[in-house]
Design a protein around this motif. Sequence first.
Motif, PDB file in Angstrom:
ATOM      1  N   LYS A 181      41.789  23.897  44.643  1.00  0.00           N
ATOM      2  CA  LYS A 181      40.463  24.479  44.863  1.00  0.00           C
ATOM      3  C   LYS A 181      40.360  25.835  44.182  1.00  0.00           C
ATOM      4  N   LYS A 182      41.399  26.660  44.333  1.00  0.00           N
ATOM      5  CA  LYS A 182      41.398  27.977  43.695  1.00  0.00           C
ATOM      6  C   LYS A 182      41.428  27.845  42.170  1.00  0.00           C
ATOM      7  N   LEU A 183      42.193  26.885  41.676  1.00  0.00           N
ATOM      8  CA  LEU A 183      42.283  26.695  40.229  1.00  0.00           C
ATOM      9  C   LEU A 183      40.937  26.266  39.656  1.00  0.00           C
ATOM     10  N   ILE A 184      40.291  25.325  40.314  1.00  0.00           N
ATOM     11  CA  ILE A 184      38.996  24.826  39.848  1.00  0.00           C
ATOM     12  C   ILE A 184      37.941  25.916  39.899  1.00  0.00           C
ATOM     13  N   ASN A 185      37.982  26.722  40.967  1.00  0.00           N
ATOM     14  CA  ASN A 185      36.983  27.775  41.149  1.00  0.00           C
ATOM     15  C   ASN A 185      37.347  29.061  40.417  1.00  0.00           C
ATOM     16  N   LYS A 186      38.468  29.030  39.683  1.00  0.00           N
ATOM     17  CA  LYS A 186      38.889  30.164  38.859  1.00  0.00           C
ATOM     18  C   LYS A 186      39.151  31.417  39.687  1.00  0.00           C
ATOM     19  N   SER A 187      39.624  31.243  40.914  1.00  0.00           N
ATOM     20  CA  SER A 187      39.954  32.410  41.726  1.00  0.00           C
ATOM     21  C   SER A 187      41.404  32.832  41.553  1.00  0.00           C
ATOM     22  N   ILE A 188      42.196  32.019  40.837  1.00  0.00           N
ATOM     23  CA  ILE A 188      43.510  32.443  40.357  1.00  0.00           C
ATOM     24  C   ILE A 188      43.588  32.071  38.881  1.00  0.00           C
ATOM     25  N   PHE A 189      44.480  32.757  38.173  1.00  0.00           N
ATOM     26  CA  PHE A 189      44.627  32.553  36.725  1.00  0.00           C
ATOM     27  C   PHE A 189      43.271  32.722  36.028  1.00  0.00           C
ATOM     28  N   ILE A 190      42.563  33.796  36.361  1.00  0.00           N
ATOM     29  CA  ILE A 190      41.227  34.020  35.805  1.00  0.00           C
ATOM     30  C   ILE A 190      41.333  34.291  34.313  1.00  0.00           C
ATOM     31  N   PRO A 191      40.647  33.522  33.469  1.00  0.00           N
ATOM     32  CA  PRO A 191      40.739  33.706  32.019  1.00  0.00           C
ATOM     33  C   PRO A 191      40.272  35.097  31.599  1.00  0.00           C
ATOM     34  N   THR A 192      40.881  35.610  30.530  1.00  0.00           N
ATOM     35  CA  THR A 192      40.509  36.948  30.066  1.00  0.00           C
ATOM     36  C   THR A 192      39.074  36.996  29.568  1.00  0.00           C
ATOM     37  N   ASN A 193      38.519  35.848  29.142  1.00  0.00           N
ATOM     38  CA  ASN A 193      37.140  35.878  28.645  1.00  0.00           C
ATOM     39  C   ASN A 193      36.125  36.075  29.758  1.00  0.00           C
ATOM     40  N   GLN A 194      36.579  36.098  31.025  1.00  0.00           N
ATOM     41  CA  GLN A 194      35.685  36.424  32.126  1.00  0.00           C
ATOM     42  C   GLN A 194      35.485  37.934  32.229  1.00  0.00           C
ATOM     43  N   HIS A 195      36.311  38.699  31.542  1.00  0.00           N
ATOM     44  CA  HIS A 195      36.212  40.167  31.524  1.00  0.00           C
ATOM     45  C   HIS A 195      36.416  40.761  32.910  1.00  0.00           C
ATOM     46  N   PHE A 196      37.268  40.139  33.715  1.00  0.00           N
ATOM     47  CA  PHE A 196      37.618  40.686  35.019  1.00  0.00           C
ATOM     48  C   PHE A 196      38.953  41.408  34.886  1.00  0.00           C
ATOM     49  N   LYS A 197      38.980  42.673  35.242  1.00  0.00           N
ATOM     50  CA  LYS A 197      40.217  43.429  35.170  1.00  0.00           C
ATOM     51  C   LYS A 197      41.100  43.095  36.360  1.00  0.00           C
ATOM     52  N   LYS A 198      42.401  43.047  36.114  1.00  0.00           N
ATOM     53  CA  LYS A 198      43.339  42.736  37.186  1.00  0.00           C
ATOM     54  C   LYS A 198      43.212  43.740  38.335  1.00  0.00           C
ATOM     55  N   ARG A 199      43.008  45.007  38.013  1.00  0.00           N
ATOM     56  CA  ARG A 199      42.916  46.016  39.061  1.00  0.00           C
ATOM     57  C   ARG A 199      41.680  45.788  39.923  1.00  0.00           C
ATOM     58  N   ASP A 200      40.575  45.370  39.306  1.00  0.00           N
ATOM     59  CA  ASP A 200      39.362  45.088  40.084  1.00  0.00           C
ATOM     60  C   ASP A 200      39.574  43.891  41.006  1.00  0.00           C
ATOM     61  N   ILE A 201      40.265  42.875  40.493  1.00  0.00           N
ATOM     62  CA  ILE A 201      40.567  41.699  41.322  1.00  0.00           C
ATOM     63  C   ILE A 201      41.438  42.108  42.498  1.00  0.00           C
ATOM     64  N   GLN A 202      42.408  42.986  42.218  1.00  0.00           N
ATOM     65  CA  GLN A 202      43.282  43.447  43.285  1.00  0.00           C
ATOM     66  C   GLN A 202      42.498  44.223  44.344  1.00  0.00           C
ATOM     67  N   LYS A 203      41.543  45.015  43.916  1.00  0.00           N
ATOM     68  CA  LYS A 203      40.720  45.773  44.866  1.00  0.00           C
ATOM     69  C   LYS A 203      39.951  44.837  45.797  1.00  0.00           C
ATOM     70  N   ILE A 204      39.445  43.747  45.243  1.00  0.00           N
ATOM     71  CA  ILE A 204      38.707  42.778  46.065  1.00  0.00           C
ATOM     72  C   ILE A 204      39.632  42.153  47.107  1.00  0.00           C
ATOM     73  N   HIS A 205      40.843  41.777  46.690  1.00  0.00           N
ATOM     74  CA  HIS A 205      41.806  41.213  47.637  1.00  0.00           C
ATOM     75  C   HIS A 205      42.152  42.221  48.728  1.00  0.00           C
TER      76      HIS A 205
END
Length: 343
Positions: free
Chosen positions: A212-236
């Motif tokens: 479910k996470k893989l399909i919804n791209k909530s892990i292994f988020i592609p770089t072309n989504q322009h989501f920074k790892k630090r921002d993702i960490q802040k959300i978690h």
Amino acid sequence: MKSLLNTNTSIVFENHHSSSFLNELSEYLQIDQQSRYVHQFENSHGKGQILFIEIEKGFEVELLQLHLNEALHVQPIPSEENTRWNVSICNDYIYAKELSELTPNNYPYCVVLSSSSASNTRVFPANCPIFSFSLTFSKNWIEANIIQDLKEDPAERLNEIIQTNEPVFMIDNIDIDLHRIVDTLLNEDIYQQNTKLLFYRTALDLTLMFFKKLINKSIFIPTNQHFKKRDIQKIHEINEVILADLSKPCPSIEELSKSVGMSTAKFKTLYKAIFNNSVYNYHLNERLVQARKFLQSGKYTINEVAYMVGFNYPSSFSRIFKKTFGQSPLQFMGLHYEEGQEE
């Protein structure tokens, strides 16, 4: 292809063939006594427990809990095609080189997706607790048990991933949901006679959650989504704060976005991408799941549970609980009552 034993600090095996890996590991660790599922040892190499179960053809589970006296290099021999896939949750230092770009979080684990044509060498360091929980699937198993039950768009996304014969190795920080799987494995007595049943349940929970996470791209988020790892960490991190006390109301989007230094639009977009839900719906679902656990324990009344998970009115709690789970709290508790008594 025959697996080989290289030196006393390195084992070589066919990638994602658990029997090959366990044979080499058992030989290196000089494990003599083995039960049906569990390999336990304590000798000059160290101590630990290894568990392997074939849940069904094409679906295998492996758990390592080791403490070695000498570092061990684990080297897979890649296959020519991606016939098998592996999902692992393990200590974040096992793939130290690949983890260099990840932002550390509160959990000392990472999640890895790899294909059998990849060469993903691991290092089990000396004098460190080693934890690794792995699921290995054949491509045929994924097609028959996961893809065929998905809707068209997610089925296409997952099929695109598993049909490639290029080496796939993806690694990311573990999140709160995956960490709960680790807690289950560490806190339950998994080496006793009910091992296969527990592992079947835990493996199935992780499998469904992971895909479910893989399909919804909530892990292994592609770089072309322009989501920074630090921002993702802040959300978690902020999500864990919200879930720490479910008796409190969920903060507003404005408060949450300000606390992590984002605009409300960016916060909502990123939260949705990670959890495939709005913050309010995710928070409500977690409250209801926790409520169900409280009710199941039999230690609390319905009113007490309602207040414990942040509802001001038990009647509202009962209504939402029934809408979500298809039965009222009283029905869930297995009580018999007359029509209209539940409120």
